[in-house]
Design a protein around this motif. Sequence first.
Motif: not given
Length: 156
Positions: A36-57
């Motif tokens: 799973k090392g390739g995904n270690a730096d990817l954020p968990q996007l379990t809900d809409n606020p996390q998806r929005v925060a990811y795109l805003q980042s």
Amino acid sequence: MLIFTTRFSKKKAVLTVIVIGAVIAALVILAGHFQKGGNADLPQLTDNPQRVAYLQSLGWEIETEPLETLQFLLPATLTEPYLSYNQLQKEQGFDLSESCGKQVARYTYAVTNYPGRSTGVQINLYVCEDLPVAGDVCCPGSDGFQDILAYPESDT
């Protein structure tokens, strides 16, 4: 021919089995970690606020509610148009082939800060098993475009 003999008590046998079991358990845990090392730096996007925060980042200002949400099964083998789209994804560190045969969700958001365009630009974010696996910024129409998720650098 050489023959070696040794005394092996029950205590030594039990200790040996425990040590071998611990080594095997450690190897299994480490193998799972490195897989799973390739995904270690990817954020968990379990809900809409996390998806929005990811795109805003990434520098985007978006409407916080998706325009569209779509669930689909990615084919077991990528064919066109997925192959061409995956080339765009590889430019930004994603690879759709790692999600072949899995359920994927696409979330489409309206962009409010695209340079030179106040309306009509959208972001598509593809999520598989709560991880981002692809994405693009696009503007449909005759003067439209499709690009990677990175915010465009200014020409100043």
